[in-house]
Design a protein around this motif. Structure first.
Motif, PDB file in Angstrom:
ATOM      1  N   ARG A  51       5.422   6.718 -17.848  1.00  0.00           N
ATOM      2  CA  ARG A  51       6.478   6.473 -16.985  1.00  0.00           C
ATOM      3  C   ARG A  51       6.151   6.385 -15.483  1.00  0.00           C
ATOM      4  O   ARG A  51       6.773   5.698 -14.426  1.00  0.00           O
ATOM      5  N   THR A  52       5.235   7.047 -15.087  1.00  0.00           N
ATOM      6  CA  THR A  52       4.544   7.154 -13.899  1.00  0.00           C
ATOM      7  C   THR A  52       4.056   5.898 -13.517  1.00  0.00           C
ATOM      8  O   THR A  52       4.067   5.210 -12.357  1.00  0.00           O
ATOM      9  N   ALA A  53       3.153   5.400 -14.456  1.00  0.00           N
ATOM     10  CA  ALA A  53       2.560   3.853 -14.235  1.00  0.00           C
ATOM     11  C   ALA A  53       3.764   3.045 -14.323  1.00  0.00           C
ATOM     12  O   ALA A  53       3.565   1.853 -13.407  1.00  0.00           O
ATOM     13  N   ALA A  54       4.998   3.150 -15.023  1.00  0.00           N
ATOM     14  CA  ALA A  54       5.983   2.049 -14.694  1.00  0.00           C
ATOM     15  C   ALA A  54       6.719   2.119 -13.488  1.00  0.00           C
ATOM     16  O   ALA A  54       6.976   1.276 -12.651  1.00  0.00           O
ATOM     17  N   LEU A  55       6.664   3.566 -13.104  1.00  0.00           N
ATOM     18  CA  LEU A  55       7.306   3.760 -11.669  1.00  0.00           C
ATOM     19  C   LEU A  55       6.400   3.105 -10.581  1.00  0.00           C
ATOM     20  O   LEU A  55       7.064   2.526  -9.766  1.00  0.00           O
ATOM     21  N   VAL A  56       5.156   3.074 -10.583  1.00  0.00           N
ATOM     22  CA  VAL A  56       4.235   2.504  -9.888  1.00  0.00           C
ATOM     23  C   VAL A  56       4.318   0.904  -9.738  1.00  0.00           C
ATOM     24  O   VAL A  56       4.512   0.374  -8.678  1.00  0.00           O
ATOM     25  N   ALA A  57       4.324   0.518 -11.016  1.00  0.00           N
ATOM     26  CA  ALA A  57       4.475  -0.974 -11.068  1.00  0.00           C
ATOM     27  C   ALA A  57       5.856  -1.424 -10.576  1.00  0.00           C
ATOM     28  O   ALA A  57       5.771  -2.407  -9.755  1.00  0.00           O
ATOM     29  N   PRO A 117       0.783  -1.347   0.132  1.00  0.00           N
ATOM     30  CA  PRO A 117      -0.024   0.042  -0.173  1.00  0.00           C
ATOM     31  C   PRO A 117       0.852   1.226  -0.074  1.00  0.00           C
ATOM     32  O   PRO A 117       0.305   2.292  -0.770  1.00  0.00           O
ATOM     33  N   LEU A 118       1.948   1.320   0.704  1.00  0.00           N
ATOM     34  CA  LEU A 118       2.669   2.401   0.830  1.00  0.00           C
ATOM     35  C   LEU A 118       3.501   2.747  -0.720  1.00  0.00           C
ATOM     36  O   LEU A 118       3.502   3.816  -1.009  1.00  0.00           O
ATOM     37  N   ALA A 119       3.937   1.522  -1.147  1.00  0.00           N
ATOM     38  CA  ALA A 119       4.479   1.653  -2.401  1.00  0.00           C
ATOM     39  C   ALA A 119       3.410   2.209  -3.631  1.00  0.00           C
ATOM     40  O   ALA A 119       3.741   3.136  -4.240  1.00  0.00           O
ATOM     41  N   LEU A 120       2.261   1.834  -3.349  1.00  0.00           N
ATOM     42  CA  LEU A 120       1.267   2.330  -4.545  1.00  0.00           C
ATOM     43  C   LEU A 120       1.143   3.788  -4.503  1.00  0.00           C
ATOM     44  O   LEU A 120       0.947   4.731  -5.389  1.00  0.00           O
ATOM     45  N   VAL A 121       0.774   4.346  -2.933  1.00  0.00           N
ATOM     46  CA  VAL A 121       0.547   5.618  -2.647  1.00  0.00           C
ATOM     47  C   VAL A 121       1.568   6.716  -3.215  1.00  0.00           C
ATOM     48  O   VAL A 121       1.631   7.680  -3.597  1.00  0.00           O
ATOM     49  N   VAL A 122       2.551   6.186  -2.412  1.00  0.00           N
ATOM     50  CA  VAL A 122       3.959   7.124  -2.523  1.00  0.00           C
ATOM     51  C   VAL A 122       4.355   7.285  -3.820  1.00  0.00           C
ATOM     52  O   VAL A 122       4.874   8.344  -4.824  1.00  0.00           O
ATOM     53  N   SER A 123       4.587   6.174  -4.761  1.00  0.00           N
ATOM     54  CA  SER A 123       5.173   6.275  -5.958  1.00  0.00           C
ATOM     55  C   SER A 123       4.068   6.898  -7.100  1.00  0.00           C
ATOM     56  O   SER A 123       4.458   7.566  -7.834  1.00  0.00           O
ATOM     57  N   LEU A 124       2.989   6.622  -6.704  1.00  0.00           N
ATOM     58  CA  LEU A 124       1.897   7.176  -7.621  1.00  0.00           C
ATOM     59  C   LEU A 124       1.879   8.818  -7.319  1.00  0.00           C
ATOM     60  O   LEU A 124       1.655   9.749  -8.230  1.00  0.00           O
TER      61      LEU A 124
END
Length: 552
Positions: A424-430, A405-412
């Motif tokens: 690139r944002t989608a790639a960063l989130v993934a 959950p932290l990874a999803l919220v922070v990276s997005l």
């Protein structure tokens, strides 16, 4: 018993010194801090201050007497407030938490204990501040041709500490009382500490320090807090301190110290003889939320794995101080916070670094010390029917439940506010989300290979079992090196790196070093592939190590 407070002060000071001298890591840290503090100060004192002292003796200060007086008094007032803040923080964290209170408070009066603790705190500050003041004042005095600066500077330190420490002790005792005894606040003390440190660091990171200090500097120049500045003015050539300021500084400090000690005695008695607050409601609330999570996992995860997962999460909720080490890397980005706030945008590299930090943190939360975290329960767990596969999977699941959950919220969030495109944002989130699942597995084997079973001091009076420094270093390299290799390959930078290495080697007297771009490319692929395979190998090693671990 007339001077019993001196025995208390001497005993507390001896314990404090022994706690540092008896711990090589603390001693090394103190030596490093001392070198960082005294090194530059000594250099400035011998290179610059003698010249300034000579100019002052030539009439430079006398020509700007009013301006210098305002600067000295205002600066001293701000320093006094800073000392007060430091004393309050020390009182809340350690000074008001006396060792063996049952013995000490029965063997002498509360007044002797209070005066002894305050005296010990003054002595600790003197140990740090007196050498600095003498070094600085001596350099200035050498250039000025008079010994008065070397006398005035230590006298100023004494006048400020005599008043600041007792006042800070009183304030610190009541703050600690509210945080540990007064139940409506005590049950949220962890949140209070977190908010305080966020505000404390935020003031410096956002440039708010200058905003606060500037008005205080101007407003306090002619106030009683600025009177001790006239003690320093007494030692500056060509300046005549105010007699009222000198007398007010000395008598005022003595009066403030007396009143503060008089208030500290009943305050400390109230705090030391009060029962700690009950935080059962917080524990019950934590257990309730954990039970809900256990219910969600029921039927999806086997009972042994679920038990290990929930045990790790519950223990962390009850003692969140155990995770303080996970926030250490954030101190390295404080310098960028002001830039981010001023521009209201996050540079691309910062978005990637914050996402990489979340990936790193997901592995250190529960899985970087699987054996050591069990503590006294280790023999019982090892001799139970729990298998290594179940134990390690449970800890990996705990790290993933928090990290994903932290990874999803922070990276997005960082991806959207940065210049990165949506793709690139989608790639960063993934990548961040997948990394938050993989790194707990990577951490298990490293933490099992380099366990730590003993507790360490996280703060002055709080201990926790933390992963070893070796596991921290190996785990961090296992993430950073493949990440760097991926960046090198993504940016097609081997040729640039090869040319940089050749250029740098040509500037050194050593034989020239040449590395081909092909070698860098192959090396990057090896590191990247090794990094991708490492989590599976690490997980397998942790399982085998847990199953065959032998107690010594």
């Amino acid at each position: 018993m007339r001077y019993a407070f001196a025995s208390v002060a001497r005993t507390e000071l001896r314990r404090t010194v022994r706690s540092v001298a008896g711990d090589p890591k603390k001693l090394l840290t103190m030596v490093a801090v001392g070198l960082l503090v005294f090194g530059p100060i000594t250099g400035i004192s011998f290179l610059i201050l003698p010249e300034l002292g000579a100019e002052a003796a030539g009439g430079l200060l006398a020509a700007n007497a009013e301006l210098v007086t305002d600067y000295v008094t205002g600066g001293v007032a701000v320093v006094w407030l800073f000392l007060l803040l430091m004393v309050v923080m020390r009182t809340v964290t350690s000074a008001a938490n006396i060792d063996e209170p049952a013995f000490l408070l029965l063997s002498t009066t509360v007044r002797n204990t209070v005066v002894g603790v305050i005296t010990m705190e003054i002595a600790l500050f003197v140990i740090w501040l007196l050498p600095v003041s003498i070094i600085i004042a001596s350099g200035f005095a050498y250039g000025a041709g008079t010994v008065l600066p070397a006398i005035a500077a230590p006298a100023l330190i004494a006048v400020m500490l005599v008043s600041a420490v007792p006042v800070g002790f009183v304030l610190g005792v009541w703050i600690r009382h509210l945080l540990t005894v007064y139940e409506p606040i005590a049950q949220y003390r962890t949140l209070v500490f977190v908010l305080f440190w966020i505000a404390y660091i935020g003031v410096f990171a956002t440039g708010g320090f200058e905003t606060i200090v500037g008005p205080l500097f101007s407003a306090l120049q002619s106030s009683p807090l600025g009177w001790p500045g006239h003690v320093l003015l007494f030692g500056l050539p060509g300046l005549e301190p105010s007699v009222t300021g000198l007398v007010g500084a000395v008598l005022g400090s003595a009066l403030v110290a007396s009143l503060a000690v008089a208030a500290a005695v009943p305050s400390a008695r109230r705090h030391w003889f009060s029962d700690p607050a009950r935080t059962d409601d917080e524990v019950i609330e934590a257990e309730t939320s954990s039970d809900r999570l256990a219910g969600l996992l029921s039927g999806r995860v086997s009972l042994p794995v679920r038990t290990v997962t929930m045990t790790a999460i519950r223990r962390t909720k009850r003692a969140p101080i155990r995770l303080a080490y996970a926030a250490y890397p954030l101190f390295g980005v404080i310098g960028f916070v002001q830039q981010i706030i001023e521009s209201w945008t996050v540079p691309t590299f910062m978005a990637v670094l914050f996402s990489l930090y979340i990936v790193w943190a997901a592995g250190v939360l529960f899985t970087l010390n699987p054996l050591g975290d069990l503590g006294p329960a280790l023999p019982a767990v090892l001799t139970s029917t729990l298998t290594g596969r179940q134990a390690i999977r449970g800890r990996i699941l705990a790290g993933a439940l928090v990290g994903v959950p932290l990874a999803l919220v922070v990276s997005l969030a960082f991806g959207l506010v940065s210049p990165l495109s949506l793709e690139r944002t989608a790639a960063l989130v993934a990548a961040t989300t997948v990394g938050a699942v993989i790194t707990p597995a990577l951490a298990t084997g490293i933490g099992t290979a380099f366990p730590r079973f003993g507790s360490v001091n996280v703060t002055n009076n709080r201990e926790a079992v933390m992963p070893s420094k070796t596991s921290f270093a190996v785990y961090t390299l296992a993430i950073v090196l493949p990440a760097v290799a991926a960046v090198v390959l993504y940016l097609e930078a081997p040729e640039l790196i090869a040319s940089v290495i050749s250029s740098l080697s040509s500037w050194t007297p050593l034989p020239a070093v040449t590395v081909s771009a092909r070698a860098i490319t192959i090396g990057s692929w090896v590191v990247l592939i090794g990094g991708l395979l490492a989590p599976a190998v690490s997980y397998r090693y942790a399982v085998e190590r847990f199953d065959w671990y032998a107690l010594e």
